[in-house]
Scaffold this motif. Structure first.
Motif, PDB file in Angstrom:
ATOM      1  N   PHE A 154       0.940  -0.867   0.332  1.00 16.79           N
ATOM      2  CA  PHE A 154       0.091  -0.001  -0.245  1.00 16.79           C
ATOM      3  C   PHE A 154       0.635   1.508   0.228  1.00 16.79           C
ATOM      4  O   PHE A 154       0.831   2.274  -0.790  1.00 16.79           O
ATOM      5  CB  PHE A 154      -1.098   0.106   1.622  1.00 16.79           C
ATOM      6  CG  PHE A 154      -1.579   1.329   1.657  1.00 16.79           C
ATOM      7  CD1 PHE A 154      -3.198   1.039   0.629  1.00 16.79           C
ATOM      8  CD2 PHE A 154      -1.608   2.858   2.157  1.00 16.79           C
ATOM      9  CE1 PHE A 154      -4.089   2.512   0.313  1.00 16.79           C
ATOM     10  CE2 PHE A 154      -1.914   3.248   2.809  1.00 16.79           C
ATOM     11  CZ  PHE A 154      -3.271   4.006   1.449  1.00 16.79           C
ATOM     12  N   TYR A 155       1.594   1.749   0.478  1.00 15.59           N
ATOM     13  CA  TYR A 155       2.950   2.376   0.642  1.00 15.59           C
ATOM     14  C   TYR A 155       3.887   2.560  -0.312  1.00 15.59           C
ATOM     15  O   TYR A 155       3.894   3.333  -1.075  1.00 15.59           O
ATOM     16  CB  TYR A 155       3.856   1.840   1.788  1.00 15.59           C
ATOM     17  CG  TYR A 155       3.231   2.918   3.130  1.00 15.59           C
ATOM     18  CD1 TYR A 155       2.189   2.945   3.576  1.00 15.59           C
ATOM     19  CD2 TYR A 155       4.057   2.082   4.319  1.00 15.59           C
ATOM     20  CE1 TYR A 155       1.667   2.842   4.891  1.00 15.59           C
ATOM     21  CE2 TYR A 155       3.047   2.129   5.267  1.00 15.59           C
ATOM     22  CZ  TYR A 155       2.188   3.358   5.813  1.00 15.59           C
ATOM     23  OH  TYR A 155       1.801   2.815   7.309  1.00 15.59           O
ATOM     24  N   ILE A 156       3.898   1.395  -0.927  1.00 17.15           N
ATOM     25  CA  ILE A 156       4.513   0.735  -2.329  1.00 17.15           C
ATOM     26  C   ILE A 156       3.439   2.264  -3.179  1.00 17.15           C
ATOM     27  O   ILE A 156       4.199   2.844  -3.948  1.00 17.15           O
ATOM     28  CB  ILE A 156       4.714   0.102  -2.541  1.00 17.15           C
ATOM     29  CG1 ILE A 156       6.607   0.280  -2.235  1.00 17.15           C
ATOM     30  CG2 ILE A 156       5.433   0.008  -4.283  1.00 17.15           C
ATOM     31  CD1 ILE A 156       6.826  -1.253  -2.329  1.00 17.15           C
ATOM     32  N   VAL A 157       2.352   1.956  -3.598  1.00 15.40           N
ATOM     33  CA  VAL A 157       1.497   1.783  -4.457  1.00 15.40           C
ATOM     34  C   VAL A 157       1.605   3.515  -4.260  1.00 15.40           C
ATOM     35  O   VAL A 157       1.065   4.575  -5.035  1.00 15.40           O
ATOM     36  CB  VAL A 157       0.349   1.576  -4.175  1.00 15.40           C
ATOM     37  CG1 VAL A 157      -0.932   1.657  -5.172  1.00 15.40           C
ATOM     38  CG2 VAL A 157       0.525  -0.219  -5.135  1.00 15.40           C
TER      39      VAL A 157
ATOM     40  N   ALA B 110       2.062   9.110  -6.241  1.00 13.18           N
ATOM     41  CA  ALA B 110       2.414  10.692  -5.710  1.00 13.18           C
ATOM     42  C   ALA B 110       3.699  11.019  -5.855  1.00 13.18           C
ATOM     43  O   ALA B 110       3.402  12.435  -6.544  1.00 13.18           O
ATOM     44  CB  ALA B 110       2.219  10.665  -4.379  1.00 13.18           C
ATOM     45  N   LEU B 111       4.121  10.800  -6.448  1.00 12.57           N
ATOM     46  CA  LEU B 111       5.589  10.687  -7.590  1.00 12.57           C
ATOM     47  C   LEU B 111       4.527  10.924  -9.244  1.00 12.57           C
ATOM     48  O   LEU B 111       5.361  11.785  -9.568  1.00 12.57           O
ATOM     49  CB  LEU B 111       5.789   9.346  -7.856  1.00 12.57           C
ATOM     50  CG  LEU B 111       7.670   9.739  -8.162  1.00 12.57           C
ATOM     51  CD1 LEU B 111       8.632  10.759  -7.724  1.00 12.57           C
ATOM     52  CD2 LEU B 111       8.721   8.639  -9.010  1.00 12.57           C
ATOM     53  N   HIS B 112       3.581   9.853  -9.569  1.00  8.89           N
ATOM     54  CA  HIS B 112       3.503  10.378 -10.480  1.00  8.89           C
ATOM     55  C   HIS B 112       2.957  11.826 -10.762  1.00  8.89           C
ATOM     56  O   HIS B 112       2.455  12.330 -11.731  1.00  8.89           O
ATOM     57  CB  HIS B 112       2.039   9.056 -11.198  1.00  8.89           C
ATOM     58  CG  HIS B 112       2.811   8.465 -11.859  1.00  8.89           C
ATOM     59  ND1 HIS B 112       3.088   7.669 -11.418  1.00  8.89           N
ATOM     60  CD2 HIS B 112       3.403   8.346 -13.283  1.00  8.89           C
ATOM     61  CE1 HIS B 112       4.250   6.350 -12.158  1.00  8.89           C
ATOM     62  NE2 HIS B 112       4.216   7.342 -12.809  1.00  8.89           N
TER      63      HIS B 112
ATOM     64  N   ALA C  70       5.171  14.862 -10.814  1.00  4.90           N
ATOM     65  CA  ALA C  70       5.356  14.460 -12.709  1.00  4.90           C
ATOM     66  C   ALA C  70       4.570  15.440 -13.346  1.00  4.90           C
ATOM     67  O   ALA C  70       5.288  16.283 -13.831  1.00  4.90           O
ATOM     68  CB  ALA C  70       5.858  13.298 -12.222  1.00  4.90           C
ATOM     69  N   PHE C  71       2.954  14.813 -13.400  1.00 11.51           N
ATOM     70  CA  PHE C  71       2.874  15.752 -14.585  1.00 11.51           C
ATOM     71  C   PHE C  71       1.739  17.444 -13.741  1.00 11.51           C
ATOM     72  O   PHE C  71       1.632  17.741 -14.869  1.00 11.51           O
ATOM     73  CB  PHE C  71       1.243  14.925 -13.610  1.00 11.51           C
ATOM     74  CG  PHE C  71       0.851  13.325 -14.365  1.00 11.51           C
ATOM     75  CD1 PHE C  71       1.897  13.359 -15.904  1.00 11.51           C
ATOM     76  CD2 PHE C  71       0.256  12.195 -14.184  1.00 11.51           C
ATOM     77  CE1 PHE C  71       1.507  12.094 -16.256  1.00 11.51           C
ATOM     78  CE2 PHE C  71       0.316  11.215 -15.211  1.00 11.51           C
ATOM     79  CZ  PHE C  71       1.154  10.928 -15.786  1.00 11.51           C
ATOM     80  N   ALA C  72       1.949  17.822 -12.055  1.00 16.80           N
ATOM     81  CA  ALA C  72       1.754  18.941 -11.902  1.00 16.80           C
ATOM     82  C   ALA C  72       3.485  19.849 -12.841  1.00 16.80           C
ATOM     83  O   ALA C  72       3.092  20.542 -13.264  1.00 16.80           O
ATOM     84  CB  ALA C  72       1.955  19.091 -10.861  1.00 16.80           C
ATOM     85  N   LEU C  73       4.321  19.160 -12.345  1.00 12.87           N
ATOM     86  CA  LEU C  73       5.341  19.763 -13.258  1.00 12.87           C
ATOM     87  C   LEU C  73       5.480  20.212 -14.536  1.00 12.87           C
ATOM     88  O   LEU C  73       5.757  21.156 -15.272  1.00 12.87           O
ATOM     89  CB  LEU C  73       7.027  19.393 -12.622  1.00 12.87           C
ATOM     90  CG  LEU C  73       7.347  19.036 -11.530  1.00 12.87           C
ATOM     91  CD1 LEU C  73       8.338  18.476 -10.775  1.00 12.87           C
ATOM     92  CD2 LEU C  73       7.897  20.382 -11.219  1.00 12.87           C
TER      93      LEU C  73
END
Length: 89
Positions: free
Chosen positions: A7-10, A15-17, A20-23
């Protein structure tokens, strides 16, 4: 691996995606459009004239083709008295 670790990995991947999409969304990736210039005047013209000979009734077609070698407008030529730029400029 436990369900909590998965769950933490997912959640971390999501969150990383999102970051990245916001940037990527903040970047202006649209193409820069230049000022649209009108197309140049054609440098090719043709004329046609048909004449009938009164005595013989023969039809004669006169065709005239005119091609200009001037590919730039007059305003782009330097105004220092020369007709065209030289290669030494």
């Amino acid at each position: 691996m436990s369900r909590r670790t998965i769950f933490y990995i997912v959640c971390g991947v999501i969150a990383l995606h999102l970051v990245a999409f916001a940037l990527l969304n903040s970047l202006d990736t649209r193409p820069k459009f230049k000022k649209i210039t009108p197309p140049p005047k054609p440098n090719f013209r043709h004329y046609e004239r048909v004449e009938m000979d009164a005595s013989s009734g023969e039809k004669t077609i006169y065709r005239d083709i005119e091609v200009s070698t001037r590919l730039t407008p007059r305003e782009s030529i330097p105004r220092d008295g020369r007709d065209r730029p030289t290669s030494r400029e």
